[in-house]
Enzyme design. Structure first.
Site, PDB file in Angstrom:
ATOM      1  N   SER A   1       0.644  -1.201   0.072  1.00 60.47           N
ATOM      2  CA  SER A   1      -0.098   0.037  -0.125  1.00 60.47           C
ATOM      3  C   SER A   1       0.779   1.282   0.046  1.00 60.47           C
ATOM      4  CB  SER A   1      -1.065   0.028   1.266  1.00 60.47           C
ATOM      5  OG  SER A   1      -2.226   0.881   1.097  1.00 60.47           O
TER       6      SER A   1
ATOM      7  N   ASP B   1      -9.842  -5.700  -3.651  1.00 63.01           N
ATOM      8  CA  ASP B   1      -9.458  -4.712  -2.821  1.00 63.01           C
ATOM      9  C   ASP B   1     -10.352  -3.417  -2.742  1.00 63.01           C
ATOM     10  OD1 ASP B   1      -7.903  -2.374  -1.754  1.00 63.01           O
ATOM     11  OD2 ASP B   1      -6.007  -3.613  -2.296  1.00 63.01           O
TER      12      ASP B   1
ATOM     13  N   HIS C   1      -7.597  -6.069   0.502  1.00 63.87           N
ATOM     14  CA  HIS C   1      -6.124  -5.294   0.766  1.00 63.87           C
ATOM     15  C   HIS C   1      -5.617  -5.777   2.127  1.00 63.87           C
ATOM     16  CE1 HIS C   1      -3.963  -1.454   0.208  1.00 63.87           C
ATOM     17  NE2 HIS C   1      -4.150  -0.982   1.306  1.00 63.87           N
TER      18      HIS C   1
END
Length: 276
Positions: free
Chosen positions: A145, A221, A254
Site C-alpha cells: 500500500s 481490494d 487489501h
C-alpha cells in the site's frame, strides 16, 4: 542501538531494535529477521515498507515471511512507517502524520523537520544494518500500500542501489488519488509539479534503470478504484518500455491475508535477484 525484542522464529531470530535516527531527529524502531544461515555467513537484505497506520510490528506478526526468509537465506528489515515522538508533528486522521510518512522527504513546515523517510530508508538504515549485522550490500525492497508506493519510488529514485523491487497493492500514482493528494499537499506544498518526484507512475518515463517491477494486486481490494489504480502504472510502463509484471489476484482484498498468501513468491523472486 538497543535490542528490545528477541524471539526464536523459523530457526532464526526475529528481533526489534531502537536507535536514534540523525536523519529523522528522533528515536526509531525497526525489525530485523536473521535466518539461521546468518550465524555463519553474511546474507543479502530485503527491506519491507509497511502501509498507513502500521509500525514495524504488522509485517513481522502477520505476513508469515520468516519461514521463507529462512528457506532462501535472506535477512528481512522492516522499519516503522514514520518518525515518532512527542516533538514530531502529527495530524488528525490515519492518513497524515505519524504512521503515514509516505517515504518521502518533506519540504514544508512543520513536517520538514522530521519527515525524511526516503533518506532514512535508502541511506541511514542500510548503513546501520550493514555495519551491525551479518549483511551484505546486496539489497532488495518491497512493501504494501503506502509502503508499496515507497518501495517503487525509492527503487526508481536510487538506480543501482537495489537488485529487485516488488509491491503489494501499491499506491502507484499518489499525485492523482486522495491519499496522496492529502499527504503531498501537507508535506510538499501546493505545487503539483513537485509531487511528481515522489510518484512511481511519473518516474517511470525518466528512469535511469530498467529494474523489473513485480506487483500483486487483489481484485477485491476495497481501495482498488479510488486509491490504487494499478492501470496507471501499467500504462506508464507500457509507454516507456519498462518491465512490469502486474498480477491481478481474484478474490483478494487489501489485508495481510493477501500478503501472507503471496509473500513466499515475492521472497523467492528477491532471493533469485539477490544471489544473481
Amino acid at each position: 542501538m538497543q535490542r528490545i525484542e528477541h524471539r526464536a522464529c523459523a530457526g532464526g531470530w526475529q528481533d526489534v531494535y531502537r536507535h536514534h535516527s540523525a536523519t529523522l531527529g528522533c528515536d526509531m524502531q525497526f525489525a530485523v529477521y536473521l535466518p539461521p544461515q546468518a550465524a555463519t555467513q553474511a546474507l543479502p537484505v530485503l527491506y519491507w515498507l509497511s502501509g498507513l497506520t502500521c509500525t514495524e510490528q504488522n509485517f513481522i506478526t502477520k505476513a508469515g515471511a520468516q519461514r521463507y526468509a529462512a528457506e532462501h537465506g535472506v535477512i528481512i528489515v522492516a522499519p516503522d512507517t514514520s518518525p515518532r515522538g512527542d516533538g514530531v508533528a502529527d495530524a488528525e486522521g490515519y492518513d497524515l502524520g505519524k504512521g503515514a510518512g509516505f517515504y518521502l522527504n518533506a519540504t514544508r513546515a512543520p513536517w520538514a523537520t522530521h519527515y525524511r523517510m526516503h533518506d532514512y530508508v535508502a541511506q541511514e538504515l542500510p548503513a546501520l544494518v550493514e555495519a551491525s549485522f551479518p549483511a551484505t550490500a546486496a539489497r532488495a525492497i518491497s512493501g504494501h500500500s503506502m509502503g508499496g508506493h515507497g518501495a517503487l519510488v525509492i527503487a526508481l529514485r536510487n538506480p543501482g542501489r537495489y537488485r529487485s523491487v516488488s509491491a503489494f497493492s501499491p499506491i502507484v500514482a499518489p499525485s492523482q488519488v486522495p491519499w496522496g493528494e492529502k499527504a503531498f499537499t501537507a508535506y510538499l506544498g501546493e505545487d503539483r509539479a513537485a509531487w511528481l518526484a515522489w510518484d512511481a507512475s511519473a518516474l517511470i518515463a525518466g528512469a535511469d534503470e530498467r529494474l523489473p517491477l513485480l506487483v500483486d494486486q487483489g481484485e477485491a481490494d476495497e481501495f482498488l478504484q479510488t486509491q490504487l489504480q494499478p492501470q496507471r502504472l501499467q500504462q506508464a510502463c507500457d509507454a516507456a518500455g519498462h518491465p512490469l509484471t502486474l498480477r491481478l489476484q481474484p478474490g483478494y482484498d487489501h489485508s495481510y491475508y493477501f500478503i501472507a498468501s503471496f509473500i513466499g513468491e515475492h521472497i523467492a523472486h528477491h532471493a533469485r535477484a539477490l544471489r544473481g
